[in-house]
Design a protein around this motif. Sequence first.
Motif, PDB file in Angstrom:
ATOM      1  N   ILE A  21      94.348   6.801 101.129  1.00 30.85           N
ATOM      2  CA  ILE A  21      95.622   6.984 101.827  1.00 30.85           C
ATOM      3  C   ILE A  21      96.267   8.296 101.399  1.00 30.85           C
ATOM      4  O   ILE A  21      96.773   9.051 102.238  1.00 30.85           O
ATOM      5  CB  ILE A  21      96.561   5.783 101.595  1.00 30.85           C
ATOM      6  N   LEU A  22      96.222   8.596 100.103  1.00 34.67           N
ATOM      7  CA  LEU A  22      96.758   9.872  99.613  1.00 34.67           C
ATOM      8  C   LEU A  22      96.006  11.057 100.210  1.00 34.67           C
ATOM      9  O   LEU A  22      96.613  12.074 100.568  1.00 34.67           O
ATOM     10  CB  LEU A  22      96.714   9.927  98.086  1.00 34.67           C
ATOM     11  N   VAL A  23      94.694  10.937 100.332  1.00 38.80           N
ATOM     12  CA  VAL A  23      93.904  12.001 100.968  1.00 38.80           C
ATOM     13  C   VAL A  23      94.321  12.155 102.424  1.00 38.80           C
ATOM     14  O   VAL A  23      94.485  13.272 102.921  1.00 38.80           O
ATOM     15  CB  VAL A  23      92.384  11.717 100.837  1.00 38.80           C
ATOM     16  N   GLY A  24      94.525  11.038 103.112  1.00 40.93           N
ATOM     17  CA  GLY A  24      94.975  11.084 104.502  1.00 40.93           C
ATOM     18  C   GLY A  24      96.351  11.715 104.646  1.00 40.93           C
ATOM     19  O   GLY A  24      96.582  12.526 105.553  1.00 40.93           O
ATOM     20  N   VAL A  25      97.265  11.382 103.757  1.00 41.71           N
ATOM     21  CA  VAL A  25      98.605  11.975 103.781  1.00 41.71           C
ATOM     22  C   VAL A  25      98.517  13.467 103.469  1.00 41.71           C
ATOM     23  O   VAL A  25      99.205  14.287 104.097  1.00 41.71           O
ATOM     24  CB  VAL A  25      99.547  11.240 102.794  1.00 41.71           C
ATOM     25  N   ALA A  26      97.672  13.838 102.525  1.00 40.58           N
ATOM     26  CA  ALA A  26      97.492  15.263 102.199  1.00 40.58           C
ATOM     27  C   ALA A  26      96.910  16.016 103.397  1.00 40.58           C
ATOM     28  O   ALA A  26      97.342  17.144 103.694  1.00 40.58           O
ATOM     29  CB  ALA A  26      96.584  15.417 100.977  1.00 40.58           C
ATOM     30  N   PHE A  27      95.963  15.412 104.097  1.00 41.58           N
ATOM     31  CA  PHE A  27      95.405  16.042 105.297  1.00 41.58           C
ATOM     32  C   PHE A  27      96.481  16.219 106.362  1.00 41.58           C
ATOM     33  O   PHE A  27      96.589  17.276 106.989  1.00 41.58           O
ATOM     34  CB  PHE A  27      94.242  15.203 105.834  1.00 41.58           C
ATOM     35  N   PHE A  28      97.290  15.167 106.560  1.00 41.54           N
ATOM     36  CA  PHE A  28      98.398  15.248 107.513  1.00 41.54           C
ATOM     37  C   PHE A  28      99.351  16.378 107.131  1.00 41.54           C
ATOM     38  O   PHE A  28      99.726  17.193 107.983  1.00 41.54           O
ATOM     39  CB  PHE A  28      99.138  13.909 107.564  1.00 41.54           C
ATOM     40  N   ALA A  29      99.753  16.423 105.871  1.00 43.28           N
ATOM     41  CA  ALA A  29     100.693  17.463 105.414  1.00 43.28           C
ATOM     42  C   ALA A  29     100.085  18.852 105.572  1.00 43.28           C
ATOM     43  O   ALA A  29     100.781  19.798 105.984  1.00 43.28           O
ATOM     44  CB  ALA A  29     101.093  17.210 103.959  1.00 43.28           C
ATOM     45  N   TRP A  30      98.822  18.991 105.249  1.00 44.69           N
ATOM     46  CA  TRP A  30      98.157  20.291 105.389  1.00 44.69           C
ATOM     47  C   TRP A  30      98.140  20.724 106.847  1.00 44.69           C
ATOM     48  O   TRP A  30      98.447  21.880 107.164  1.00 44.69           O
ATOM     49  CB  TRP A  30      96.735  20.196 104.833  1.00 44.69           C
ATOM     50  N   CYS A  31      97.785  19.807 107.739  1.00 45.06           N
ATOM     51  CA  CYS A  31      97.737  20.142 109.168  1.00 45.06           C
ATOM     52  C   CYS A  31      99.130  20.410 109.733  1.00 45.06           C
ATOM     53  O   CYS A  31      99.325  21.362 110.491  1.00 45.06           O
ATOM     54  CB  CYS A  31      97.088  19.015 109.969  1.00 45.06           C
ATOM     55  N   ARG A  32     100.068  19.591 109.366  1.00 46.32           N
ATOM     56  CA  ARG A  32     101.407  19.647 109.974  1.00 46.32           C
ATOM     57  C   ARG A  32     102.281  20.752 109.395  1.00 46.32           C
ATOM     58  O   ARG A  32     103.008  21.409 110.142  1.00 46.32           O
ATOM     59  CB  ARG A  32     102.069  18.284 109.770  1.00 46.32           C
ATOM     60  N   TYR A  33     102.233  20.963 108.086  1.00 46.82           N
ATOM     61  CA  TYR A  33     103.200  21.850 107.439  1.00 46.82           C
ATOM     62  C   TYR A  33     102.602  23.091 106.783  1.00 46.82           C
ATOM     63  O   TYR A  33     103.323  24.020 106.467  1.00 46.82           O
ATOM     64  CB  TYR A  33     103.992  21.068 106.379  1.00 46.82           C
ATOM     65  N   LEU A  34     101.295  23.097 106.567  1.00 49.94           N
ATOM     66  CA  LEU A  34     100.703  24.210 105.820  1.00 49.94           C
ATOM     67  C   LEU A  34      99.701  25.023 106.638  1.00 49.94           C
ATOM     68  O   LEU A  34      98.899  25.755 106.075  1.00 49.94           O
ATOM     69  CB  LEU A  34     100.035  23.678 104.547  1.00 49.94           C
ATOM     70  N   GLY A  35      99.729  24.887 107.927  1.00 47.37           N
ATOM     71  CA  GLY A  35      98.881  25.699 108.785  1.00 47.37           C
ATOM     72  C   GLY A  35      97.470  25.194 108.977  1.00 47.37           C
ATOM     73  O   GLY A  35      96.625  25.906 109.539  1.00 47.37           O
TER      74      GLY A  35
END
Length: 174
Positions: A21-35
């Motif tokens: 779940i943390l990996v999924g949230v990190a992927f979401f954050a990377w896609c959404r907020y970090l380009g």
Amino acid sequence: MSGIKSFWGHHFLSLELAVTILVGVAFFAWCRYLGGAEVIDPVVSQNRAAIYGAITSVFGALLGFSITTFALLLGFSSSPLMADVRSSPVYSTLWEVHKSTVRALSLATLLGLVGLILDRDGHTNRIAMYLVAWVFVLSIARLARAVWMLELVTDILTAPSKKRTALQPPNIRP
């Protein structure tokens, strides 16, 4: 250190779920907020159907294999060959790991189909993409655990038996 190892050993399925779940949230954050979307979009553009189709097919096939493994283990569970496994501390864990693997692969197959339907070129659905990415990681983790568990069962079944007599050939289990 042994306290952490012991805690992990008792709760590894829940902890691995939390890690995925943390990996999924990190992927979401990377896609959404970090380009990250700028990296992902060219890769999936014009390939969404092929990607989701492959994910659905592979995880559907793996689901079939996992259900077959589960059925074989269930069928042989009362066999004298499995007596050493039944008496081992990994026996209950064997069932929990395989049930969890079947659930994860079922979810991966279902979400792959959902992604195939909802996430299309020209009408992207990023939520479907994020969920499929997360369940992909979860399914890989569960498959790795199922393989690990089968290795443990194999080790138990192929270890020299305490019940074996000198009259029996060493490669035949009582």
